[in-house]
Write a protein that holds these residues in place. Structure first.
Motif, short mmCIF file in Angstrom:
data_model
loop_
_atom_site.label_atom_id
_atom_site.label_comp_id
_atom_site.label_asym_id
_atom_site.label_seq_id
_atom_site.Cartn_x
_atom_site.Cartn_y
_atom_site.Cartn_z
N MET A 1 6.20 8.18 -3.04
CA MET A 1 6.08 6.98 -2.24
C MET A 1 4.90 6.17 -2.77
O MET A 1 3.81 6.69 -2.96
N THR A 2 5.12 4.90 -3.01
CA THR A 2 4.07 3.99 -3.43
C THR A 2 3.84 3.00 -2.31
O THR A 2 4.77 2.47 -1.73
N ARG A 3 2.56 2.76 -2.05
CA ARG A 3 2.22 1.86 -0.95
C ARG A 3 0.94 1.13 -1.29
O ARG A 3 0.01 1.69 -1.85
N THR A 4 0.88 -0.13 -0.92
CA THR A 4 -0.32 -0.93 -1.11
C THR A 4 -0.68 -1.58 0.22
O THR A 4 0.20 -2.08 0.92
N MET A 5 -1.95 -1.53 0.56
CA MET A 5 -2.44 -2.18 1.78
C MET A 5 -3.66 -3.02 1.42
O MET A 5 -4.38 -2.69 0.48
N HIS A 6 -3.87 -4.04 2.21
CA HIS A 6 -5.10 -4.83 2.08
C HIS A 6 -5.78 -4.81 3.45
O HIS A 6 -5.21 -5.27 4.43
N LEU A 7 -6.96 -4.24 3.50
CA LEU A 7 -7.73 -4.17 4.73
C LEU A 7 -8.99 -5.00 4.56
O LEU A 7 -9.53 -5.12 3.45
N THR A 8 -9.49 -5.53 5.65
CA THR A 8 -10.74 -6.27 5.58
C THR A 8 -11.71 -5.71 6.62
O THR A 8 -11.31 -5.22 7.67
N VAL A 9 -12.98 -5.77 6.28
CA VAL A 9 -14.04 -5.39 7.20
C VAL A 9 -14.96 -6.60 7.35
O VAL A 9 -15.48 -7.11 6.36
N ASP A 10 -15.10 -7.05 8.57
CA ASP A 10 -16.06 -8.11 8.88
C ASP A 10 -17.30 -7.45 9.45
O ASP A 10 -17.21 -6.59 10.32
#
Length: 89
Positions: A1-10
């Motif tokens: 399984m290939t997965r990409t996520m984009h998370l942000t931290v403020d």
């Protein structure tokens, strides 16, 4: 399984009278918002250097956030495996 996520931290920092508070908010597209908190207090006998208080408070907020994420992952693993889990940093 290939997965990409984009998370942000403020990261929000507030300083008042030698006390610095930081809040690190992790925005996750698939789940709840996690928020870590950290504080720093300048010793009255030390010179006030805002950057140091910022660094300490921010690092504590990020550490709190990391602990919350590990606890959430432990709960998720326990729910899948039906066994108690404790993840260490």
């Amino acid at each position: 399984m290939t997965r990409t996520m984009h998370l942000t931290v403020d990261i929000y920092v507030d300083e008042h009278d030698g006390d610095t508070r930081a809040e690190a908010r992790l925005h996750h597209p698939d789940g709840p918002l996690h928020t870590g908190h950290g504080t720093a207090r300048c010793n009255p006998s030390d010179a006030e250097v805002a950057e140091i208080g910022d660094e300490v408070a921010i690092s504590r907020a990020l550490a709190d956030l990391a602990t919350q994420l590990l606890d959430a992952a432990s709960g998720d693993i326990a729910a899948v495996t039906d066994k108690p889990v404790h993840l260490n940093q």
